[in-house]
Design an enzyme around this catalytic site. Structure first.
Site, PDB file in Angstrom:
ATOM      1  CD  GLU A  46      -2.563   0.763   2.830  1.00  0.00           C
ATOM      2  OE1 GLU A  46      -3.578   1.679   3.064  1.00  0.00           O
ATOM      3  OE2 GLU A  46      -2.164  -0.108   3.534  1.00  0.00           O
ATOM      4  CE  LYS A 115      -7.191   0.827   3.446  1.00  0.00           C
ATOM      5  NZ  LYS A 115      -6.107   1.459   4.356  1.00  0.00           N
ATOM      6  CE1 TYR A 121      -8.352  -0.039  14.026  1.00  0.00           C
ATOM      7  CE2 TYR A 121      -9.867   0.573  12.235  1.00  0.00           C
ATOM      8  CZ  TYR A 121      -8.903  -0.402  12.663  1.00  0.00           C
ATOM      9  OH  TYR A 121      -8.625  -1.372  12.118  1.00  0.00           O
ATOM     10  CB  CYS A 173      -4.474  -2.292   4.156  1.00  0.00           C
ATOM     11  SG  CYS A 173      -3.628  -2.479   5.830  1.00  0.00           S
ATOM     12  CB  SER A 200      -0.783  -4.902   8.242  1.00  0.00           C
ATOM     13  OG  SER A 200      -1.113  -5.392   9.330  1.00  0.00           O
TER      14      SER A 200
END
Length: 330
Positions: A46, A115, A121, A173, A200
């Site tokens: 990504e 995406k 978060y 992702c 990740s």
């Protein structure tokens, strides 16, 4: 590429955050390696052209223009390669900025996939910079790159003319980690190979959970799943990236990189076997139909060639080779 076998790869380049030219050259070096190894599909992490941790530099016009120019450099540089290359970058479309995947082959930009699920978060705050894609929002649209209209959206299926079982879909992702991944609809519409461009970050026990996600997802969708993770060079924040790349086929692990490594892993997948398994399992398409008209097919060609298989073939497929498995079952 015979009898449905296709060699695929997931690659993690060394990168420097916001050093687009350096990143482009590292990516191109791995593309050359993939081509030498007769890889038909190679997927990169990504936002690998810029780096994932650019933060508010994603709002810089200079960085965004450099990323688009580097993409065009890769398109031109791959003119002689059959290998499909899937590269991550930030891309402007209209008034929105997308976290996007570019699909390249033979000097052509086949399509751009945004995406869908943009996390905001814990340690992730991508909504500060990126707009989410989606079937409703992007279906049937294009974006203009270098004066050309390029198919854009999450409704793209990349279909091989020579091998009809070879259909490719892309997600990014977080799309894997949500309850309803975009790849579910894509697989129901015919995609046998799902590619995931990921950044990740690594935390305790996350590698095991990531492995479980890819294993179970590939098993439920009866697909090959290629997962490319960001690695060394993403060092501008307190996040750590390990380059944990995975290749699974119908729940079976074919290749996995060591944590905190970079480079390329490859394996052969059998798309004819995947299609046969889907036909055999009558509930695969029986309960929840997907309107295939919602997906656009972008065709590509790959010249057939023979492959020397590196994946193991069990001489006694019904007898476990592991002595502990054998003892437990017998």
């Amino acid at each position: 590429m015979q009898d449905g076998f296709i060699r695929v790869a997931a690659a993690t380049p060394l990168i420097r955050v916001a050093d687009v030219r350096y990143n482009r050259d590292q990516i191109l070096s791995l593309i050359h390696e993939a081509a030498r190894k007769q890889v038909s599909v190679v997927v990169f992490p990504e936002l690998c052209l810029t780096g994932y941790t650019c933060s508010d530099l994603f709002l810089s016009r200079s960085l965004l223009d450099a990323a688009t120019e580097a993409l065009l450099d890769l398109v031109r540089a791959t003119a002689g390669f059959d290998t499909i290359c899937i590269v991550g970058l930030p891309l402007v479309k209209g008034q929105d900025l997308y976290n996007a995947a570019a699909v390249i082959q033979r000097g052509q930009l086949l399509g751009i996939v945004p995406k869908t699920h943009v996390p905001n978060y814990a340690e992730f705050y991508e909504l500060r910079h990126f707009s989410p894609g989606g079937m409703t929002k992007d279906t049937g649209t294009t974006c203009r790159i270098n004066g050309q209209a390029i198919p854009f959206g999450t409704d793209l299926l990349f279909s091989c003319r020579e091998i009809p079982e070879f259909q490719l879909s892309v997600e990014i992702c977080e799309d894997l980690w949500v309850p309803l991944s975009p790849s579910i609809a894509a697989a129901k519409a015919g995609a046998t190979v799902i590619c995931n461009l990921s950044a990740s970050d690594e935390t305790l026990t996350k590698a095991a959970y990531r492995r479980l996600l890819v294993e179970s997802h590939s098993a439920r969708l009866i697909c090959a799943y290629l997962y490319a993770d960001a690695g060394e060079g993403e060092s501008t924040t307190d996040l750590v990236f390990s380059g944990h790349n995975l290749i699974y086929e119908n729940g079976r692990r074919l290749a996995e990189s060591a944590l905190f490594s970079h480079g390329l892993i490859a394996a052969e997948i059998d798309v004819q076997l995947l299609q046969a398994e889907r036909r055999r399992q009558n509930t695969y398409t029986g309960s929840e139909s997907v309107d295939q008209a919602c997906f656009r097919h972008v065709e590509f060609s790959v010249l057939p060639f023979g492959l020397e298989l590196t994946r193991p073939v069990a001489p006694l497929p019904f007898v476990p080779s592991d002595r502990h498995d054998l003892a437990e079952r017998c």
